[in-house]
Write a protein that holds these residues in place. Structure first.
Motif, PDB file in Angstrom:
ATOM      1  N   LEU A  13       0.841  -1.198   0.000  1.00  0.00           N
ATOM      2  CA  LEU A  13       0.000   0.000   0.000  1.00  0.00           C
ATOM      3  C   LEU A  13       0.876   1.248   0.000  1.00  0.00           C
ATOM      4  CD1 LEU A  13      -2.768  -0.738   2.692  1.00  0.00           C
ATOM      5  CD2 LEU A  13      -2.956  -0.910   0.197  1.00  0.00           C
ATOM      6  N   ASN A  14       0.413   2.310  -0.667  1.00  0.00           N
ATOM      7  CA  ASN A  14       1.193   3.544  -0.595  1.00  0.00           C
ATOM      8  C   ASN A  14       1.022   4.175   0.794  1.00  0.00           C
ATOM      9  OD1 ASN A  14      -1.136   5.156  -0.560  1.00  0.00           O
ATOM     10  ND2 ASN A  14      -1.138   5.446  -2.783  1.00  0.00           N
ATOM     11  N   ILE A  15       1.806   5.223   1.042  1.00  0.00           N
ATOM     12  CA  ILE A  15       1.847   5.808   2.384  1.00  0.00           C
ATOM     13  C   ILE A  15       0.462   6.316   2.811  1.00  0.00           C
ATOM     14  CG2 ILE A  15       2.805   7.764   3.711  1.00  0.00           C
ATOM     15  CD1 ILE A  15       4.760   5.412   3.322  1.00  0.00           C
ATOM     16  N   ARG A  16      -0.241   6.970   1.908  1.00  0.00           N
ATOM     17  CA  ARG A  16      -1.566   7.508   2.250  1.00  0.00           C
ATOM     18  C   ARG A  16      -2.529   6.390   2.648  1.00  0.00           C
ATOM     19  NH1 ARG A  16      -3.008   8.867  -2.318  1.00  0.00           N
ATOM     20  NH2 ARG A  16      -1.779  10.767  -2.438  1.00  0.00           N
ATOM     21  N   ASP A  17      -2.516   5.299   1.854  1.00  0.00           N
ATOM     22  CA  ASP A  17      -3.425   4.183   2.159  1.00  0.00           C
ATOM     23  C   ASP A  17      -3.027   3.476   3.459  1.00  0.00           C
ATOM     24  OD1 ASP A  17      -4.976   4.742   0.001  1.00  0.00           O
ATOM     25  OD2 ASP A  17      -4.023   3.271  -1.321  1.00  0.00           O
ATOM     26  N   ASN A  18      -1.717   3.420   3.731  1.00  0.00           N
ATOM     27  CA  ASN A  18      -1.272   2.875   5.014  1.00  0.00           C
ATOM     28  C   ASN A  18      -1.824   3.718   6.161  1.00  0.00           C
ATOM     29  OD1 ASN A  18       0.701   0.538   5.416  1.00  0.00           O
ATOM     30  ND2 ASN A  18       1.499   1.484   3.554  1.00  0.00           N
ATOM     31  N   VAL A  19      -1.710   5.039   6.009  1.00  0.00           N
ATOM     32  CA  VAL A  19      -2.170   5.951   7.076  1.00  0.00           C
ATOM     33  C   VAL A  19      -3.686   5.823   7.257  1.00  0.00           C
ATOM     34  CG1 VAL A  19      -2.423   8.397   7.689  1.00  0.00           C
ATOM     35  CG2 VAL A  19      -0.228   7.538   6.840  1.00  0.00           C
ATOM     36  N   MET A  20      -4.415   5.614   6.145  1.00  0.00           N
ATOM     37  CA  MET A  20      -5.895   5.544   6.226  1.00  0.00           C
ATOM     38  C   MET A  20      -6.397   4.194   6.753  1.00  0.00           C
ATOM     39  SD  MET A  20      -7.595   7.664   3.105  1.00  0.00           S
ATOM     40  CE  MET A  20      -6.939   6.773   1.754  1.00  0.00           C
ATOM     41  N   MET A  21      -5.490   3.214   6.898  1.00  0.00           N
ATOM     42  CA  MET A  21      -5.908   1.852   7.247  1.00  0.00           C
ATOM     43  C   MET A  21      -6.850   1.775   8.472  1.00  0.00           C
ATOM     44  SD  MET A  21      -6.003  -1.229   6.437  1.00  0.00           S
ATOM     45  CE  MET A  21      -4.862  -1.585   5.138  1.00  0.00           C
ATOM     46  N   PRO A  22      -6.557   2.454   9.590  1.00  0.00           N
ATOM     47  CA  PRO A  22      -7.484   2.355  10.735  1.00  0.00           C
ATOM     48  C   PRO A  22      -8.902   2.837  10.395  1.00  0.00           C
ATOM     49  CG  PRO A  22      -5.398   3.282  11.439  1.00  0.00           C
ATOM     50  CD  PRO A  22      -5.355   3.232   9.939  1.00  0.00           C
ATOM     51  N   LEU A  23      -9.019   3.789   9.464  1.00  0.00           N
ATOM     52  CA  LEU A  23     -10.350   4.300   9.102  1.00  0.00           C
ATOM     53  C   LEU A  23     -11.167   3.216   8.391  1.00  0.00           C
ATOM     54  CD1 LEU A  23      -9.298   7.824   7.763  1.00  0.00           C
ATOM     55  CD2 LEU A  23     -10.124   7.229  10.050  1.00  0.00           C
ATOM     56  N   LYS A  24     -10.452   2.252   7.818  1.00  0.00           N
ATOM     57  CA  LYS A  24     -11.111   1.145   7.112  1.00  0.00           C
ATOM     58  C   LYS A  24     -11.594   0.081   8.094  1.00  0.00           C
ATOM     59  CE  LYS A  24     -10.112  -1.679   3.074  1.00  0.00           C
ATOM     60  NZ  LYS A  24      -9.077  -2.042   2.118  1.00  0.00           N
ATOM     61  N   ILE A  25     -10.979   0.077   9.290  1.00  0.00           N
ATOM     62  CA  ILE A  25     -11.218  -1.020  10.250  1.00  0.00           C
ATOM     63  C   ILE A  25     -12.044  -0.587  11.460  1.00  0.00           C
ATOM     64  CG2 ILE A  25     -10.031  -2.628  11.814  1.00  0.00           C
ATOM     65  CD1 ILE A  25      -7.576  -2.365   9.947  1.00  0.00           C
ATOM     66  N   PRO A  43     -16.539   4.498  14.184  1.00  0.00           N
ATOM     67  CA  PRO A  43     -17.601   4.513  13.177  1.00  0.00           C
ATOM     68  C   PRO A  43     -17.078   4.787  11.769  1.00  0.00           C
ATOM     69  CG  PRO A  43     -17.484   6.658  14.234  1.00  0.00           C
ATOM     70  CD  PRO A  43     -16.396   5.819  14.847  1.00  0.00           C
ATOM     71  N   PHE A  44     -15.751   4.994  11.642  1.00  0.00           N
ATOM     72  CA  PHE A  44     -15.198   5.412  10.342  1.00  0.00           C
ATOM     73  C   PHE A  44     -15.429   4.380   9.250  1.00  0.00           C
ATOM     74  CE2 PHE A  44     -12.642   7.286  13.730  1.00  0.00           C
ATOM     75  CZ  PHE A  44     -12.765   8.630  13.437  1.00  0.00           C
ATOM     76  N   LYS A  45     -15.319   3.084   9.611  1.00  0.00           N
ATOM     77  CA  LYS A  45     -15.317   2.041   8.583  1.00  0.00           C
ATOM     78  C   LYS A  45     -16.634   2.010   7.794  1.00  0.00           C
ATOM     79  CE  LYS A  45     -16.683  -2.055  11.200  1.00  0.00           C
ATOM     80  NZ  LYS A  45     -16.282  -3.380  11.649  1.00  0.00           N
ATOM     81  N   ARG A  46     -17.718   2.444   8.445  1.00  0.00           N
ATOM     82  CA  ARG A  46     -19.030   2.456   7.795  1.00  0.00           C
ATOM     83  C   ARG A  46     -19.003   3.316   6.524  1.00  0.00           C
ATOM     84  NH1 ARG A  46     -22.441   5.242  11.754  1.00  0.00           N
ATOM     85  NH2 ARG A  46     -21.584   7.021  10.644  1.00  0.00           N
ATOM     86  N   ASP A  47     -18.237   4.433   6.588  1.00  0.00           N
ATOM     87  CA  ASP A  47     -18.238   5.389   5.483  1.00  0.00           C
ATOM     88  C   ASP A  47     -16.985   5.294   4.616  1.00  0.00           C
ATOM     89  OD1 ASP A  47     -20.615   6.430   6.467  1.00  0.00           O
ATOM     90  OD2 ASP A  47     -19.548   7.782   7.827  1.00  0.00           O
ATOM     91  N   PHE A  48     -16.167   4.252   4.865  1.00  0.00           N
ATOM     92  CA  PHE A  48     -14.850   4.244   4.214  1.00  0.00           C
ATOM     93  C   PHE A  48     -14.964   4.291   2.688  1.00  0.00           C
ATOM     94  CE2 PHE A  48     -10.928   2.505   2.522  1.00  0.00           C
ATOM     95  CZ  PHE A  48     -10.003   3.282   3.202  1.00  0.00           C
ATOM     96  N   ALA A  49     -15.806   3.430   2.122  1.00  0.00           N
ATOM     97  CA  ALA A  49     -15.891   3.352   0.660  1.00  0.00           C
ATOM     98  C   ALA A  49     -16.258   4.717   0.067  1.00  0.00           C
ATOM     99  CB  ALA A  49     -16.921   2.303   0.253  1.00  0.00           C
ATOM    100  N   ARG A  50     -17.164   5.428   0.750  1.00  0.00           N
ATOM    101  CA  ARG A  50     -17.656   6.712   0.231  1.00  0.00           C
ATOM    102  C   ARG A  50     -16.646   7.846   0.430  1.00  0.00           C
ATOM    103  NH1 ARG A  50     -21.165  10.272   2.587  1.00  0.00           N
ATOM    104  NH2 ARG A  50     -21.430   8.911   4.375  1.00  0.00           N
ATOM    105  N   LYS A  51     -15.900   7.817   1.541  1.00  0.00           N
ATOM    106  CA  LYS A  51     -15.062   8.969   1.878  1.00  0.00           C
ATOM    107  C   LYS A  51     -13.573   8.800   1.584  1.00  0.00           C
ATOM    108  CE  LYS A  51     -18.042  10.854   5.486  1.00  0.00           C
ATOM    109  NZ  LYS A  51     -18.220  11.095   6.917  1.00  0.00           N
ATOM    110  N   LYS A  52     -13.180   7.589   1.133  1.00  0.00           N
ATOM    111  CA  LYS A  52     -11.727   7.340   1.008  1.00  0.00           C
ATOM    112  C   LYS A  52     -11.065   8.218  -0.047  1.00  0.00           C
ATOM    113  CE  LYS A  52     -12.004   3.472  -2.149  1.00  0.00           C
ATOM    114  NZ  LYS A  52     -11.921   2.080  -2.388  1.00  0.00           N
TER     115      LYS A  52
END
Ligand SMILES: Nc1ncnc2c1ncn2[C@@H]1O[C@H](COP(=O)(O)OP(=O)(O)OP(=O)(O)O)[C@@H](O)[C@H]1O
Ligand SMILES: [Mg+2]
Length: 279
Positions: free
Chosen positions: A103-115, A118-127
């Protein structure tokens, strides 16, 4: 309100509360007492450093608080409820940056938001919008603007460590657990990251539990320093660090700072000596 009840309520308001915790590993013949009768109470927004010789139980305390290890005896309360009974938003960083190489650095940093809810609920829409902006803003704070598209192997160790701090903070954790996150870095990079860590803590005020071998690091960053002793692992000193913030590296040359780190060093050396004469 009676005194006992008031004390009880105050204790339950602590973010972390270890009550006479014992942790033993192994059976009768090869038993290791990793922690003995250890009590530790940390209030909301404190920055507590745990220092002590190798094997004294520092990482064991972090694992207990993270809920990945259960105590043999005693109780652990996090945000007022017994561990495991509630969802606490925890961020973690270790000596090794542990970024995912694909994963690139940005996607690594965003990883907790995916897991993490309440962030994971909106991950697909807000990533590709809000969450991406959030990651970029945090990367900018640690001096990594423009590196979001790079892969971990294209960054130096110090840069990867900055990214791992961003990953630990992206979901605004209530509790930040840090196990020697600056240990593998050279002195100058380490001091730079202390400053960044301090700024992030002042801005966001998570409760931090930092494990470190570096007394200067502990005294620069922490509001409190707990010294531990090995075999059995336990806390033998709990000192408040009084220096005003924001602290600069110059604080480490002040006589009060030097005498604090010297006193803690002597405590650790004495504890090691006691341990050495035991069988
Ligand atoms: N899974 C395990 N099985 C057996 N013993 C363990 C286990 N995990 C830790 N220990 C023992 O518990 C004690 C405390 O270990 P811990 O990892 O908490 O130490 P530490 O203070 O973090 O040390 P270091 O500074 O070297 O990281 C050590 O004696 C260790 O050998
Ligand atoms: Mg450890």
């Amino acid at each position: 309100m009676n005194q006992a009840l008031a004390t009880d309520i105050a204790i339950r308001n602590a973010i972390i509360d270890l009550e006479r915790v014992n942790v033993t590993f192994g059976g009768e013949k090869n038993k290791t007492v990793a922690l003995a009768e250890t009590s530790l109470r940390i209030e909301n927004g404190e920055f507590v450093a745990l220092v002590g010789p190798s094997g004294c139980g520092k990482s064991t305390i972090l694992k207990l608080v993270a809920g990945t290890l259960s105590p043999s005896e005693g109780h652990i309360f996090v945000t007022g409820r017994e561990i495991g009974a509630n969802d606490v938003r925890i961020g973690m960083a270790f000596q090794n940056p542990t970024l995912l190489p694909w994963l690139n650095i940005r996607d690594n940093v965003m990883m907790p938001l995916k897991i993490v809810p309440p962030f994971k609920r909106d991950f697909a829409r807000k990533k590709s919008g809000e969450y991406r902006d959030r990651a970029e803003a945090l990367l900018a704070k640690v001096g990594l603007s423009g590196f979001g598209d790079k892969f971990p192997w294209q960054l130096s160790g110090g840069m990867q460590q900055r990214a791992s701090l961003c990953r630990a903070l992206i979901h605004d954790p209530t509790l930040l657990l840090l196990d020697e996150p600056f240990g593998a870095l050279d002195q100058f990079t380490r001091e730079e990251l202390w400053e960044i860590m301090q700024t992030l803590w002042i801005e966001r005020r998570p409760t931090v539990l930092l494990v470190t071998h570096d007394l200067k690091e502990a005294a620069y960053l922490a509001t409190r320093i707990c010294v531990m002793q090995a075999r059995p692992g336990r806390i033998i000193d709990d000192s408040v660090v009084p220096f005003a913030r924001p602290r600069t590296i110059d604080v480490s040359f002040q006589p009060e700072f030097v005498s604090l780190t010297q006193r803690l060093r002597e405590r650790i050396v004495a504890a090691r000596a006691v341990h050495e004469v035991q069988p």
